[in-house]
Design a protein around this motif. Sequence first.
Motif, PDB file in Angstrom:
ATOM      1  N   GLU A  33       0.830  -1.206   0.000  1.00 54.80           N
ATOM      2  CA  GLU A  33       0.000   0.000   0.000  1.00 54.80           C
ATOM      3  C   GLU A  33       0.868   1.261   0.000  1.00 54.80           C
ATOM      4  O   GLU A  33       0.594   2.227  -0.697  1.00 54.80           O
ATOM      5  CB  GLU A  33      -0.911   0.003   1.230  1.00 54.80           C
ATOM      6  N   MET A  34       1.919   1.259   0.794  1.00 50.08           N
ATOM      7  CA  MET A  34       2.779   2.439   0.933  1.00 50.08           C
ATOM      8  C   MET A  34       3.756   2.562  -0.239  1.00 50.08           C
ATOM      9  O   MET A  34       3.966   3.654  -0.762  1.00 50.08           O
ATOM     10  CB  MET A  34       3.559   2.341   2.247  1.00 50.08           C
ATOM     11  N   CYS A  35       4.351   1.485  -0.637  1.00 50.34           N
ATOM     12  CA  CYS A  35       5.434   1.537  -1.637  1.00 50.34           C
ATOM     13  C   CYS A  35       4.946   1.393  -3.065  1.00 50.34           C
ATOM     14  O   CYS A  35       5.609   1.866  -3.994  1.00 50.34           O
ATOM     15  CB  CYS A  35       6.447   0.427  -1.357  1.00 50.34           C
ATOM     16  N   GLY A  36       3.814   0.732  -3.265  1.00 45.42           N
ATOM     17  CA  GLY A  36       3.330   0.496  -4.614  1.00 45.42           C
ATOM     18  C   GLY A  36       4.255  -0.438  -5.372  1.00 45.42           C
ATOM     19  O   GLY A  36       5.098  -1.119  -4.780  1.00 45.42           O
ATOM     20  N   GLU A  37       4.112  -0.412  -6.668  1.00 39.49           N
ATOM     21  CA  GLU A  37       4.959  -1.265  -7.505  1.00 39.49           C
ATOM     22  C   GLU A  37       5.969  -0.454  -8.303  1.00 39.49           C
ATOM     23  O   GLU A  37       6.872  -1.009  -8.918  1.00 39.49           O
ATOM     24  CB  GLU A  37       4.083  -2.102  -8.437  1.00 39.49           C
ATOM     25  N   GLU A  38       5.789   0.868  -8.328  1.00 37.63           N
ATOM     26  CA  GLU A  38       6.700   1.768  -9.043  1.00 37.63           C
ATOM     27  C   GLU A  38       7.053   2.931  -8.109  1.00 37.63           C
ATOM     28  O   GLU A  38       6.248   3.307  -7.254  1.00 37.63           O
ATOM     29  CB  GLU A  38       6.010   2.334 -10.295  1.00 37.63           C
ATOM     30  N   PRO A  39       8.246   3.529  -8.286  1.00 37.59           N
ATOM     31  CA  PRO A  39       8.649   4.636  -7.415  1.00 37.59           C
ATOM     32  C   PRO A  39       7.639   5.777  -7.359  1.00 37.59           C
ATOM     33  O   PRO A  39       7.418   6.361  -6.289  1.00 37.59           O
ATOM     34  CB  PRO A  39       9.986   5.091  -8.017  1.00 37.59           C
ATOM     35  N   TRP A  40       6.997   6.096  -8.483  1.00 34.18           N
ATOM     36  CA  TRP A  40       6.058   7.220  -8.472  1.00 34.18           C
ATOM     37  C   TRP A  40       4.888   6.952  -7.526  1.00 34.18           C
ATOM     38  O   TRP A  40       4.310   7.885  -6.964  1.00 34.18           O
ATOM     39  CB  TRP A  40       5.555   7.542  -9.889  1.00 34.18           C
ATOM     40  N   GLN A  41       4.528   5.669  -7.333  1.00 30.81           N
ATOM     41  CA  GLN A  41       3.420   5.346  -6.434  1.00 30.81           C
ATOM     42  C   GLN A  41       3.802   5.645  -4.981  1.00 30.81           C
ATOM     43  O   GLN A  41       2.983   6.118  -4.197  1.00 30.81           O
ATOM     44  CB  GLN A  41       3.022   3.887  -6.604  1.00 30.81           C
ATOM     45  N   ALA A  42       5.040   5.375  -4.620  1.00 32.88           N
ATOM     46  CA  ALA A  42       5.510   5.685  -3.267  1.00 32.88           C
ATOM     47  C   ALA A  42       5.548   7.199  -3.050  1.00 32.88           C
ATOM     48  O   ALA A  42       5.152   7.698  -1.992  1.00 32.88           O
ATOM     49  CB  ALA A  42       6.888   5.072  -3.038  1.00 32.88           C
ATOM     50  N   ILE A  43       6.006   7.941  -4.057  1.00 28.47           N
ATOM     51  CA  ILE A  43       6.042   9.403  -3.949  1.00 28.47           C
ATOM     52  C   ILE A  43       4.625   9.952  -3.811  1.00 28.47           C
ATOM     53  O   ILE A  43       4.363  10.830  -2.985  1.00 28.47           O
ATOM     54  CB  ILE A  43       6.736  10.032  -5.184  1.00 28.47           C
ATOM     55  N   LYS A  44       3.677   9.422  -4.585  1.00 30.22           N
ATOM     56  CA  LYS A  44       2.280   9.874  -4.487  1.00 30.22           C
ATOM     57  C   LYS A  44       1.730   9.594  -3.105  1.00 30.22           C
ATOM     58  O   LYS A  44       1.056  10.432  -2.499  1.00 30.22           O
ATOM     59  CB  LYS A  44       1.422   9.195  -5.558  1.00 30.22           C
ATOM     60  N   TRP A  45       2.014   8.424  -2.562  1.00 22.08           N
ATOM     61  CA  TRP A  45       1.532   8.070  -1.215  1.00 22.08           C
ATOM     62  C   TRP A  45       2.069   9.073  -0.204  1.00 22.08           C
ATOM     63  O   TRP A  45       1.334   9.559   0.655  1.00 22.08           O
ATOM     64  CB  TRP A  45       1.984   6.641  -0.885  1.00 22.08           C
ATOM     65  N   LEU A  46       3.356   9.416  -0.297  1.00 23.61           N
ATOM     66  CA  LEU A  46       3.955  10.376   0.631  1.00 23.61           C
ATOM     67  C   LEU A  46       3.325  11.758   0.477  1.00 23.61           C
ATOM     68  O   LEU A  46       3.038  12.431   1.475  1.00 23.61           O
ATOM     69  CB  LEU A  46       5.466  10.465   0.394  1.00 23.61           C
ATOM     70  N   LEU A  47       3.124  12.198  -0.766  1.00 27.82           N
ATOM     71  CA  LEU A  47       2.530  13.521  -0.990  1.00 27.82           C
ATOM     72  C   LEU A  47       1.093  13.571  -0.473  1.00 27.82           C
ATOM     73  O   LEU A  47       0.669  14.573   0.117  1.00 27.82           O
ATOM     74  CB  LEU A  47       2.584  13.883  -2.482  1.00 27.82           C
ATOM     75  N   ASP A  48       0.337  12.494  -0.685  1.00 26.43           N
ATOM     76  CA  ASP A  48      -1.039  12.443  -0.173  1.00 26.43           C
ATOM     77  C   ASP A  48      -1.047  12.486   1.350  1.00 26.43           C
ATOM     78  O   ASP A  48      -1.873  13.173   1.970  1.00 26.43           O
ATOM     79  CB  ASP A  48      -1.746  11.172  -0.668  1.00 26.43           C
ATOM     80  N   LEU A  49      -0.126  11.754   1.969  1.00 22.94           N
ATOM     81  CA  LEU A  49      -0.025  11.745   3.433  1.00 22.94           C
ATOM     82  C   LEU A  49       0.365  13.130   3.946  1.00 22.94           C
ATOM     83  O   LEU A  49      -0.182  13.626   4.941  1.00 22.94           O
ATOM     84  CB  LEU A  49       1.010  10.693   3.863  1.00 22.94           C
ATOM     85  N   GLU A  50       1.299  13.761   3.244  1.00 15.98           N
ATOM     86  CA  GLU A  50       1.736  15.107   3.612  1.00 15.98           C
ATOM     87  C   GLU A  50       0.557  16.076   3.577  1.00 15.98           C
ATOM     88  O   GLU A  50       0.350  16.867   4.499  1.00 15.98           O
ATOM     89  CB  GLU A  50       2.819  15.535   2.607  1.00 15.98           C
ATOM     90  N   LYS A  51      -0.225  15.989   2.494  1.00 18.73           N
ATOM     91  CA  LYS A  51      -1.379  16.878   2.332  1.00 18.73           C
ATOM     92  C   LYS A  51      -2.420  16.627   3.423  1.00 18.73           C
ATOM     93  O   LYS A  51      -2.985  17.559   3.982  1.00 18.73           O
ATOM     94  CB  LYS A  51      -1.983  16.648   0.939  1.00 18.73           C
ATOM     95  N   ALA A  52      -2.650  15.367   3.732  1.00 16.59           N
ATOM     96  CA  ALA A  52      -3.684  15.011   4.712  1.00 16.59           C
ATOM     97  C   ALA A  52      -3.297  15.414   6.133  1.00 16.59           C
ATOM     98  O   ALA A  52      -4.166  15.574   6.990  1.00 16.59           O
ATOM     99  CB  ALA A  52      -3.950  13.504   4.657  1.00 16.59           C
ATOM    100  N   THR A  53      -2.015  15.601   6.397  1.00 18.92           N
ATOM    101  CA  THR A  53      -1.574  15.894   7.768  1.00 18.92           C
ATOM    102  C   THR A  53      -1.022  17.308   7.936  1.00 18.92           C
ATOM    103  O   THR A  53      -0.548  17.646   9.015  1.00 18.92           O
ATOM    104  CB  THR A  53      -0.502  14.876   8.220  1.00 18.92           C
ATOM    105  N   THR A  54      -1.084  18.118   6.871  1.00 18.11           N
ATOM    106  CA  THR A  54      -0.609  19.500   6.989  1.00 18.11           C
ATOM    107  C   THR A  54      -1.656  20.331   7.732  1.00 18.11           C
ATOM    108  O   THR A  54      -2.819  20.368   7.339  1.00 18.11           O
ATOM    109  CB  THR A  54      -0.378  20.101   5.587  1.00 18.11           C
ATOM    110  N   PRO A  55      -1.244  21.005   8.822  1.00 21.11           N
ATOM    111  CA  PRO A  55      -2.209  21.824   9.554  1.00 21.11           C
ATOM    112  C   PRO A  55      -2.681  22.998   8.713  1.00 21.11           C
ATOM    113  O   PRO A  55      -1.925  23.543   7.909  1.00 21.11           O
ATOM    114  CB  PRO A  55      -1.404  22.330  10.757  1.00 21.11           C
ATOM    115  N   ASN A  56      -3.927  23.361   8.914  1.00 19.29           N
ATOM    116  CA  ASN A  56      -4.467  24.542   8.243  1.00 19.29           C
ATOM    117  C   ASN A  56      -3.967  25.765   9.006  1.00 19.29           C
ATOM    118  O   ASN A  56      -4.310  25.973  10.157  1.00 19.29           O
ATOM    119  CB  ASN A  56      -5.991  24.487   8.252  1.00 19.29           C
ATOM    120  N   LEU A  57      -3.121  26.568   8.381  1.00 17.06           N
ATOM    121  CA  LEU A  57      -2.496  27.695   9.060  1.00 17.06           C
ATOM    122  C   LEU A  57      -3.309  28.986   8.964  1.00 17.06           C
ATOM    123  O   LEU A  57      -2.854  30.043   9.375  1.00 17.06           O
ATOM    124  CB  LEU A  57      -1.077  27.920   8.488  1.00 17.06           C
ATOM    125  N   GLN A  58      -4.532  28.938   8.420  1.00 14.96           N
ATOM    126  CA  GLN A  58      -5.339  30.153   8.293  1.00 14.96           C
ATOM    127  C   GLN A  58      -6.060  30.461   9.581  1.00 14.96           C
ATOM    128  O   GLN A  58      -6.443  29.671  10.326  1.00 14.96           O
ATOM    129  CB  GLN A  58      -6.357  30.009   7.166  1.00 14.96           C
TER     130      GLN A  58
END
Length: 65
Positions: free
Chosen positions: A40-65
């Motif tokens: 689930e985290m790593c996928g089968e290609e490097p781009w899938q792992a990068i997408k997982w990390l970016l999605d996780l980053e987006k989901a956990t970034t605090p709303n600074l407004q």
Amino acid sequence: MPEGKMSGERCIQLSLDNKCQLFGKPERPSVCLSIAPSLEMCGEEPWQAIKWLLDLEKATTPNLQ
Ligand code: SF4
């Protein structure tokens, strides 16, 4: 990185081909050791792992407004 790593900051231990230069060494941070790879985290290609990390980053970034 004695001061820690900011969210989204590239780890200084990553090689140019995105491999951990501390892998298998005792100085590898415990938080890194605690993460078990999965399909689930790593996928089968490097781009899938990068997408997982970016999605996780987006989901956990605090709303600074
Ligand atoms: S596993 Fe940890 S030490 Fe290795 S590159 Fe990733 S964040 Fe850095």
